[in-house]
Design a protein around this motif. Structure first.
Motif, short mmCIF file in Angstrom:
data_model
loop_
_atom_site.label_atom_id
_atom_site.label_comp_id
_atom_site.label_asym_id
_atom_site.label_seq_id
_atom_site.Cartn_x
_atom_site.Cartn_y
_atom_site.Cartn_z
N VAL A 242 47.85 36.16 26.10
CA VAL A 242 48.20 37.66 26.47
C VAL A 242 47.58 38.03 27.67
N LEU A 243 48.22 38.57 28.75
CA LEU A 243 47.72 39.22 29.72
C LEU A 243 47.48 40.72 29.64
N THR A 244 46.47 41.38 29.82
CA THR A 244 46.14 42.79 29.65
C THR A 244 45.21 43.26 31.04
N ASP A 245 44.92 44.60 30.92
CA ASP A 245 44.12 45.21 32.00
C ASP A 245 44.76 44.91 33.26
N ARG A 246 46.02 45.19 33.62
CA ARG A 246 46.79 44.90 34.76
C ARG A 246 46.38 43.24 35.23
N ASN A 247 46.72 42.69 34.16
CA ASN A 247 46.74 41.12 34.63
C ASN A 247 45.52 40.59 34.88
N ARG A 248 44.46 41.40 34.60
CA ARG A 248 42.93 40.98 34.85
C ARG A 248 42.31 40.26 33.81
N LYS A 249 42.88 40.10 32.56
CA LYS A 249 42.31 39.77 31.41
C LYS A 249 43.35 38.97 30.69
N VAL A 250 42.86 37.76 30.17
CA VAL A 250 43.59 36.78 29.32
C VAL A 250 42.95 36.57 28.05
N THR A 251 43.89 36.64 26.87
CA THR A 251 43.38 36.41 25.72
C THR A 251 44.37 35.35 24.75
N LEU A 252 43.66 34.44 24.13
CA LEU A 252 44.27 33.37 23.39
C LEU A 252 44.81 33.92 21.72
N GLY B 204 41.38 34.58 19.90
CA GLY B 204 40.63 35.78 20.26
C GLY B 204 39.68 35.30 21.57
N ALA B 205 39.70 34.06 21.89
CA ALA B 205 38.79 33.74 23.00
C ALA B 205 39.55 34.24 24.14
N SER B 206 38.76 34.68 25.36
CA SER B 206 39.37 35.47 26.35
C SER B 206 38.59 35.20 27.58
N ALA B 207 38.91 35.64 28.81
CA ALA B 207 38.46 35.49 30.00
C ALA B 207 38.88 36.79 30.88
N GLU B 208 38.03 37.31 31.50
CA GLU B 208 38.29 38.62 32.33
C GLU B 208 37.77 38.42 33.67
N PHE B 209 38.51 38.64 34.62
CA PHE B 209 38.38 38.60 35.92
C PHE B 209 37.68 39.75 36.46
N LEU B 210 36.71 39.68 36.89
CA LEU B 210 35.79 41.08 37.54
C LEU B 210 35.60 41.07 38.95
N LYS B 211 35.69 41.98 39.50
CA LYS B 211 35.35 42.02 41.17
C LYS B 211 33.93 42.66 41.02
N PRO B 212 33.22 41.79 41.46
CA PRO B 212 31.57 41.94 41.49
C PRO B 212 31.29 43.08 42.47
N GLN B 213 30.31 44.16 42.00
CA GLN B 213 29.90 45.07 42.75
C GLN B 213 28.41 45.36 42.59
N LEU C 109 36.06 39.65 45.65
CA LEU C 109 37.53 39.59 45.45
C LEU C 109 37.84 40.05 43.79
N GLN C 110 39.06 40.80 43.68
CA GLN C 110 39.60 41.03 42.56
C GLN C 110 40.83 40.15 42.10
N ILE C 111 40.82 39.37 41.18
CA ILE C 111 41.87 38.21 40.82
C ILE C 111 42.76 38.77 39.89
N HIS C 112 44.12 38.46 40.01
CA HIS C 112 44.94 39.13 39.15
C HIS C 112 45.75 37.85 38.88
N LEU C 113 46.04 37.57 37.34
CA LEU C 113 46.72 36.52 36.87
C LEU C 113 48.05 36.86 37.00
N ASP C 114 48.88 35.32 37.04
CA ASP C 114 50.15 35.55 37.35
C ASP C 114 51.04 35.20 35.97
N PRO C 115 51.61 36.29 35.49
CA PRO C 115 52.25 36.18 34.23
C PRO C 115 53.24 34.95 34.10
N ASN C 116 54.07 34.51 35.44
CA ASN C 116 54.84 33.44 35.37
C ASN C 116 54.19 32.08 35.23
N THR C 117 52.82 32.07 35.26
CA THR C 117 52.16 30.75 35.05
C THR C 117 51.54 30.80 33.69
#
Length: 505
Positions: A345-355, A496-505, A331-339
């Motif tokens: 900070v959400l980047t990369d089409r809401n797939r990455k979040v940075t503190l 600067g801590a971050s988490a990026e949601f990847l779609k495994p391939q 799955l490709q997970i997208h983060l919800d800006p409203n939450t």
């Protein structure tokens, strides 16, 4: 030279129109010769009343009468025979891959038989004495062989006609009185007969096994047909369930449900036992997701329907084992800006979040986390899914129900500290699993990438360490009562801590 002569003759007796050997040759008044059909077609193409020779261009006042050139026709026939003989000789000549006649002088012909007594190979002509001379008729003729010398004893230069059973090799009669004295020996022909019986027995066994395998293949093909038919039926049922799940009229939904939800029994075979997951992974996942949607609608309408009446699917739910298995549910997970908390900070089409240390000017929203630096996915997760998170700093990789608390500094808001969420705490040198404020140390190998597998229907949630290979860190077996959302918690003082949601391939 003979080839050059044949080529020269061919040129002399060729028609200048078709460039082939003359056929039914005729000679026109100027002396040139052509195939009868060729010259007639040539003149047919000229203007009426005008005829000329194709070679010398001599014109004739009228179209000449054509008579067969008998002498030329005979010479052409002789040439054809000569060419056929030459071709036959070429065909009979021995090539590099052929066994050649040992008697032919000069250009050798192909051998058609080898003599195991004479230890020589013969073409058809030189083999005739073996058919005519009485002493030679007793010789053993075999198919042409290059290995005749293998039948000669290297020690005594005699034909090896005896088989030593003690040493399991062919020998000559002198060997029986020398190094093979006292051994069990028999004529090679007699040993061949014994071995031939074993070969026939082996062949019979193989043929029986082939017949058995062919029957099994036929049965498998029949089973495959049945499985394909059942797959088509399941897909059709899935479409019906999907259409039912989108029915807005509650009464119409409940009226149609009994006829749509019924599922036929799966096909079973006593001969083959394929894992149902192999054939029905996609179908089972889709049907399970449709069932979850139906149950959500029933809960929202306040309808009290038991799991059995809600069409509880009985398809076996085998879990993935290899990475290829997991990737089928990628799955490709997208983060919800409203939450998202205002320090995220959400980047990369809401797939990455940075503190960040500075709060963002996000608008107020009831779904936003106000006290803990967390964010949930936009996707509602039911059925099966697998995703991966690349993380830095200090984070929690989590899943949670949508109704988890969003404001206030208490455990009901924090991933892993309540019964509404499950989280894997990721630090620079360790992992820890948390649920309902219970902490479980995880001894698995550390990695900067975590894989998450969810089988909502089966109540399975698994976390994996991903670094070239997948290693299970922790697995949860429970009963999920609502759709889940993927989430991330980034800890204070880790700018600067971050988490990026990847779609495994």
């Amino acid at each position: 030279m003979a080839t050059a002569g044949a080529q020269l003759d061919s040129e002399k007796f060729s028609c200048s129109i078709c460039l082939d050997l003359l056929k039914d040759p005729v000679t026109v008044p100027c002396g040139h010769s052509y195939c009868r059909n060729c010259i007639n077609r040539h003149w047919d193409g000229q203007n009426e009343g005008s005829s000329s020779c194709p070679q010398c261009r001599k014109r004739f006042s009228r179209r000449p009468d054509l008579n067969k050139n008998i002498l030329l026709a005979e010479l052409v026939e002789d040439l054809k025979k000569t060419r056929l003989q030459a071709a036959a000789a070429d065909l009979c000549s021995a090539g590099p891959e052929d066994v050649s006649c040992d008697v032919c002088p000069g250009r050798k012909l192909k051998a058609i038989k080898s003599c195991r007594v004479c230890l020589a190979s013969y073409c058809e002509e030189h083999l005739q004495p073996h058919y005519q001379a009485a002493p030679l008729k007793k010789h053993q003729l075999v198919e042409p062989s290059r290995n005749l010398q293998d039948n000669i004893c290297s020690r005594h230069d005699e034909v090896m006609k005896i088989f030593c059973r003690t040493d399991q090799q062919c020998i000559c009669y002198l060997c029986t009185m020398d190094q093979h004295r006292g051994h069990e020996t028999v004529p090679a022909a007699a040993e061949r007969m014994e071995k031939q019986k074993e070969v026939e027995a082996s062949r019979l066994n193989i043929q029986q096994r082939i017949q058995q395998r062919e029957k099994e293949v036929e049965l498998l093909q029949q089973q495959v047909e049945k499985l394909q038919q059942e797959t088509v039926q399941l897909k059709r049922k899935d479409v019906q369930l999907e259409q039912l799940s989108h029915t807005e009229d509650h009464q119409q939904f409940l009226h149609s449900y009994p006829s749509v939800s019924a599922l036929s029994e799966p096909t079973h075979s006593s001969t083959i036992h394929p894992a149902p997951l192999t054939y029905f992974k996609d179908v089972a996942a889709a049907v399970a997701e449709s069932r979850e949607t139906i149950q959500d609608i029933l809960r929202e309408t306040g309808t009290n329907v038991s799991p059995r009446d809600a069409g509880e699917l009985l398809l076996p739910q085998a879990q993935p084992e290899t990475r290829e298995d997991f990737l089928q549910y990628s799955l490709q997970i997208h983060l919800d800006p409203n939450t998202a908390h205002r320090q995220l900070v959400l980047t990369d089409r809401n797939r990455k979040v940075t503190l960040t240390s500075v709060e963002r000017s996000y608008s107020d929203h009831p779904d936003r986390f106000t006290d803990y630096i967390q964010v949930l996915s936009r996707e509602s997760l039911t059925g099966r899914g697998y995703w991966e998170v690349e993380w830095t700093g200090e984070v929690d990789v989590a899943v949670a129900y949508k109704d988890i608390s969003r404001s206030g500094r208490h455990n009901e808001c924090v991933f892993g500290l309540n019964d509404r969420s499950w989280s894997l705490y990721c630090h620079s040198n360790r992992f820890t699993f948390r649920h309902n404020d219970t902490v479980t140390p995880v001894p698995g190998p550390w990695s900067s990438r975590v894989g998450v597998y969810l089988d909502h229907t089966a109540g399975v949630l698994s976390f994996y360490s991903v670094s070239g290979t997948m290693t299970l860190l922790h697995r949860v077996q429970t009963s999920f009562t609502q759709p889940l959302h993927a989430g991330v918690y980034l800890y204070y003082f880790n700018e600067g801590a971050s988490a990026e949601f990847l779609k495994p391939q």
